[in-house]
Design a protein around this motif. Structure first.
Motif, PDB file in Angstrom:
ATOM      1  N   ASN A  54       0.856  -1.175   0.000  1.00 47.55           N
ATOM      2  CA  ASN A  54       0.000   0.000   0.000  1.00 47.55           C
ATOM      3  C   ASN A  54       0.899   1.235   0.000  1.00 47.55           C
ATOM      4  O   ASN A  54       1.733   1.404   0.875  1.00 47.55           O
ATOM      5  N   ARG A  55       0.742   2.057  -0.999  1.00 54.22           N
ATOM      6  CA  ARG A  55       1.445   3.329  -1.080  1.00 54.22           C
ATOM      7  C   ARG A  55       0.444   4.443  -0.789  1.00 54.22           C
ATOM      8  O   ARG A  55      -0.739   4.199  -0.612  1.00 54.22           O
ATOM      9  N   LYS A  56       0.898   5.667  -0.804  1.00 52.50           N
ATOM     10  CA  LYS A  56       0.032   6.790  -0.457  1.00 52.50           C
ATOM     11  C   LYS A  56      -1.212   6.871  -1.349  1.00 52.50           C
ATOM     12  O   LYS A  56      -2.315   7.057  -0.862  1.00 52.50           O
ATOM     13  N   ASN A  57      -1.051   6.737  -2.653  1.00 53.09           N
ATOM     14  CA  ASN A  57      -2.174   6.929  -3.570  1.00 53.09           C
ATOM     15  C   ASN A  57      -2.586   5.690  -4.347  1.00 53.09           C
ATOM     16  O   ASN A  57      -3.416   5.785  -5.246  1.00 53.09           O
ATOM     17  N   PHE A  58      -1.998   4.534  -4.027  1.00 52.21           N
ATOM     18  CA  PHE A  58      -2.365   3.317  -4.755  1.00 52.21           C
ATOM     19  C   PHE A  58      -1.939   2.080  -3.980  1.00 52.21           C
ATOM     20  O   PHE A  58      -1.140   2.148  -3.048  1.00 52.21           O
ATOM     21  N   LEU A  59      -2.509   0.955  -4.390  1.00 53.43           N
ATOM     22  CA  LEU A  59      -2.115  -0.345  -3.862  1.00 53.43           C
ATOM     23  C   LEU A  59      -1.175  -1.004  -4.852  1.00 53.43           C
ATOM     24  O   LEU A  59      -1.213  -0.704  -6.046  1.00 53.43           O
ATOM     25  N   ILE A  60      -0.372  -1.914  -4.371  1.00 58.15           N
ATOM     26  CA  ILE A  60       0.440  -2.746  -5.253  1.00 58.15           C
ATOM     27  C   ILE A  60      -0.207  -4.126  -5.229  1.00 58.15           C
ATOM     28  O   ILE A  60      -0.455  -4.689  -4.152  1.00 58.15           O
ATOM     29  N   ALA A  61      -0.507  -4.652  -6.396  1.00 57.57           N
ATOM     30  CA  ALA A  61      -1.226  -5.919  -6.470  1.00 57.57           C
ATOM     31  C   ALA A  61      -0.596  -6.854  -7.486  1.00 57.57           C
ATOM     32  O   ALA A  61      -0.008  -6.423  -8.476  1.00 57.57           O
ATOM     33  N   GLU A  62      -0.766  -8.111  -7.198  1.00 54.18           N
ATOM     34  CA  GLU A  62      -0.370  -9.153  -8.134  1.00 54.18           C
ATOM     35  C   GLU A  62      -1.650  -9.630  -8.802  1.00 54.18           C
ATOM     36  O   GLU A  62      -2.660  -9.853  -8.134  1.00 54.18           O
ATOM     37  N   VAL A  63      -1.631  -9.743 -10.110  1.00 54.91           N
ATOM     38  CA  VAL A  63      -2.776 -10.253 -10.867  1.00 54.91           C
ATOM     39  C   VAL A  63      -2.394 -11.634 -11.378  1.00 54.91           C
ATOM     40  O   VAL A  63      -1.377 -11.783 -12.078  1.00 54.91           O
ATOM     41  N   LYS A  64      -3.208 -12.605 -11.010  1.00 53.40           N
ATOM     42  CA  LYS A  64      -2.930 -13.988 -11.405  1.00 53.40           C
ATOM     43  C   LYS A  64      -2.749 -14.083 -12.922  1.00 53.40           C
ATOM     44  O   LYS A  64      -3.506 -13.489 -13.678  1.00 53.40           O
ATOM     45  N   ASN A  65      -1.728 -14.813 -13.337  1.00 49.31           N
ATOM     46  CA  ASN A  65      -1.397 -15.093 -14.744  1.00 49.31           C
ATOM     47  C   ASN A  65      -0.704 -13.957 -15.477  1.00 49.31           C
ATOM     48  O   ASN A  65      -0.445 -14.085 -16.669  1.00 49.31           O
ATOM     49  N   LEU A  66      -0.443 -12.840 -14.821  1.00 52.47           N
ATOM     50  CA  LEU A  66       0.377 -11.801 -15.456  1.00 52.47           C
ATOM     51  C   LEU A  66       1.835 -12.138 -15.180  1.00 52.47           C
ATOM     52  O   LEU A  66       2.217 -12.370 -14.039  1.00 52.47           O
ATOM     53  N   GLN A  67       2.643 -12.141 -16.228  1.00 47.93           N
ATOM     54  CA  GLN A  67       4.042 -12.554 -16.086  1.00 47.93           C
ATOM     55  C   GLN A  67       5.048 -11.437 -16.302  1.00 47.93           C
ATOM     56  O   GLN A  67       6.181 -11.554 -15.871  1.00 47.93           O
ATOM     57  N   SER A  68       4.636 -10.367 -16.985  1.00 46.29           N
ATOM     58  CA  SER A  68       5.629  -9.350 -17.338  1.00 46.29           C
ATOM     59  C   SER A  68       5.086  -7.940 -17.136  1.00 46.29           C
ATOM     60  O   SER A  68       3.878  -7.723 -17.061  1.00 46.29           O
TER      61      SER A  68
END
Length: 173
Positions: A54-68
């Protein structure tokens, strides 16, 4: 009230392994992951996400099946939707923004004044954007300014400051 509600937007890539920057539209930003698989509005694509920062203005997320990073960057601007049936029930005098957008607006004397187009927040509280024949007005979304909302009837009563019981042309002195 539609069956799909926008709960977030992918802002772009984060890092090189397919993570994304994600803006959550939830009251508690991390709650976006509680809705399970998210989709595009047309239900053509589905996304399983895991929040890991979690950053100030956004979340950091992993999306299943994204590789790059390139795959993640292609999703920039993608709006993420959850099924309305997954949302918890609201309490008394609590409303989801999606439930009030589109309501007809009446003034305190029963005259139709327009329609709620959006709910905005510029840091000092929620504002209703009301579209009428006279243009757009922003009204504070407070009990004093909006004393009655009836989702079932599709209407909201707003106490407009520009209108009083008199006509404004009262010649009594």
């Amino acid at each position: 009230m539609g069956s799909l509600i926008c709960v977030g937007t992918i802002l772009g890539a984060f890092g090189v392994s397919g993570q994304v920057r994600l803006r959550s539209h939830c009251e508690i930003p991390e709650a976006i992951a509680d809705y399970g698989t998210l989709s595009t509005q047309d239900n053509a694509r589905h996304f399983d996400i895991r929040i890991f920062g979690n950053r100030k203005n956004f979340l950091i997320a992993e999306v299943k099946n994204l590789q790059s990073r390139e795959e993640a960057e292609q999703l920039k601007g993608t709006r993420l939707f959850a099924d309305r049936a997954r949302f918890p029930e609201t309490g008394e005098d609590e409303f989801y923004h999606a439930d009030i957008i589109g309501l007809s607006v009446y003034d305190q004397f029963g005259s139709h004044r327009g329609e709620i187009r959006s709910v905005e927040n510029y840091g000092a509280g929620d504002l209703l954007e009301i579209e009428s024949a006279n243009g757009t007005e922003l009204i504070p979304f407070t009990r004093e300014a909006v004393p009655d909302i009836d989702i079932g009837q599709g209407r909201a009563v707003v106490e407009f400051a520009d209108q009083s019981r008199g006509s404004g042309n009262d010649l009594r002195r």
